[in-house]
Scaffold this motif. Sequence first.
Motif, PDB file in Angstrom:
ATOM      1  N   PRO A 111       0.823  -1.215   0.000  1.00  0.00           N
ATOM      2  CA  PRO A 111       0.000   0.000   0.000  1.00  0.00           C
ATOM      3  C   PRO A 111       0.857   1.265   0.000  1.00  0.00           C
ATOM      4  N   PHE A 112       0.251   2.386  -0.425  1.00  0.00           N
ATOM      5  CA  PHE A 112       0.968   3.648  -0.477  1.00  0.00           C
ATOM      6  C   PHE A 112       1.255   4.153   0.932  1.00  0.00           C
ATOM      7  N   SER A 113       2.494   4.506   1.171  1.00  0.00           N
ATOM      8  CA  SER A 113       2.913   5.041   2.470  1.00  0.00           C
ATOM      9  C   SER A 113       3.366   6.488   2.305  1.00  0.00           C
ATOM     10  N   GLU A 114       3.218   7.268   3.367  1.00  0.00           N
ATOM     11  CA  GLU A 114       3.655   8.658   3.334  1.00  0.00           C
ATOM     12  C   GLU A 114       5.152   8.783   3.055  1.00  0.00           C
ATOM     13  N   LYS A 115       5.895   7.705   3.247  1.00  0.00           N
ATOM     14  CA  LYS A 115       7.340   7.723   3.009  1.00  0.00           C
ATOM     15  C   LYS A 115       7.697   7.430   1.545  1.00  0.00           C
ATOM     16  N   ASP A 116       6.713   7.013   0.740  1.00  0.00           N
ATOM     17  CA  ASP A 116       6.962   6.678  -0.660  1.00  0.00           C
ATOM     18  C   ASP A 116       7.224   7.930  -1.487  1.00  0.00           C
ATOM     19  N   ARG A 117       7.868   7.757  -2.628  1.00  0.00           N
ATOM     20  CA  ARG A 117       8.131   8.872  -3.539  1.00  0.00           C
ATOM     21  C   ARG A 117       6.828   9.393  -4.120  1.00  0.00           C
ATOM     22  N   THR A 118       6.777  10.685  -4.339  1.00  0.00           N
ATOM     23  CA  THR A 118       5.572  11.311  -4.884  1.00  0.00           C
ATOM     24  C   THR A 118       5.942  12.313  -5.979  1.00  0.00           C
TER      25      THR A 118
END
Length: 419
Positions: free
Chosen positions: A217-224
């Motif tokens: 799942p998408f985490s706030e730590k992932d690249r955006t």
Amino acid sequence: MDIPSSPGKFKEKRTKWHKTLPKLTFWSILFCGVIYFLFFRTPSSFSSDARRSLRTYTYGGAAWENKVISSARVASKNGVSVLVTGAAGFVGSHVSIALKRRGDGVLGLDNFNDYYDPSLKRGRQALLERTGVFIVEGDINDAALLKKLFDIVPFTHVMHLAAQAGVRYAMQNPGSYVHSNIAGFVNLLEVCKAVDPQPAIVWASSSSVYGLNTKVPFSEKDRTDQPASLYAATKKAGEEIAHTYNHIYGLSLTGLRFFTVYGPWGRPDMAYFFFTKDILKGKPIPIFEAANHGTVARDFTYIDDIVRGCLGALDTAEKSTGSGGKKTGPAQLRVFNLGNTSPVPVNNLVTILEKLLKVKAKRNIMRLPRNGDVQFTHANISYAKKEFGYKPTTNLETGLKNFVRWYLNYYSAGKKADE
């Protein structure tokens, strides 16, 4: 040929450059786009939607100020005073009512634009008025109006939910996204940085910032830094702008990445809404699939769960640390996912609607277009759970049941369903 004495270091530098290049490209393109829309396009080149959002509004006078003061008056012992932008919108109206009912002072602000039929927004406005919330009709780009509101009421918090929504509409009217989501946000922050005391700000980002990510799942730590739409790019830009105002001016800022919000009083441009309308009318509905018949799924999140997340973020927001536009110390800066953590294929959504409406849908299977839509969304909500106990409780079937009940009641009462 000159060869570095340390091949390992050379490789490391090259790798870092390759990782940095996409970010530089993204921000260069976004910067050029903002400059183009703000400075090189003439007002006449904007679409009618953008021009309408720039119109002036009538405000002021003793009676008007009394309504503002009354609406923003705190009723509970530990209540706060909140300016809610986009208060006539889907999420904004629900959040405003929840804040008011628990005793907070709430003042709404909305420009009632016609991205979708304003009559639905007027319906929400009537609901808010019955709850005791007054909505000032105005634009977040109107600095004079914002300053006047802060002169009348020393708001402790701002819940900034006003934005140009929709992924696909950005291809028709890109200027409206820059105008609302970037220029409007900057204008609001400029006013907030200068008032004393500065309010704490909670604002709506979007799950769309995860763009082309494939890790779930998408985490706030992932690249955006790989947006798939202009809408996503403006929301990502908002997160970087928030960082800047936090760093320079000490504004307390909390961004909320919403995941496919649905429910009563929702937006007519959302799939579950227009699917319901078209199924009842016997019209075919588009069901998108990815390449090789891949499933398109969304992390559908019920509005009541989103509201609890918004209030949790607001209640744990620390005070801003600036005074009169000058930072006096480090300030809080956060971003949270607010989702349901249970992605559901769009086909399953339609099956549930068929059951609730007792009508068979005419499904038109189509290839997912290259218009900014992504194949799936899936939220990791562990950070929000840790910080303020966020825990969604409504499954899709229950949430859609509530929506269908509202929809049938609302439109059977003589309202048009042709948004």
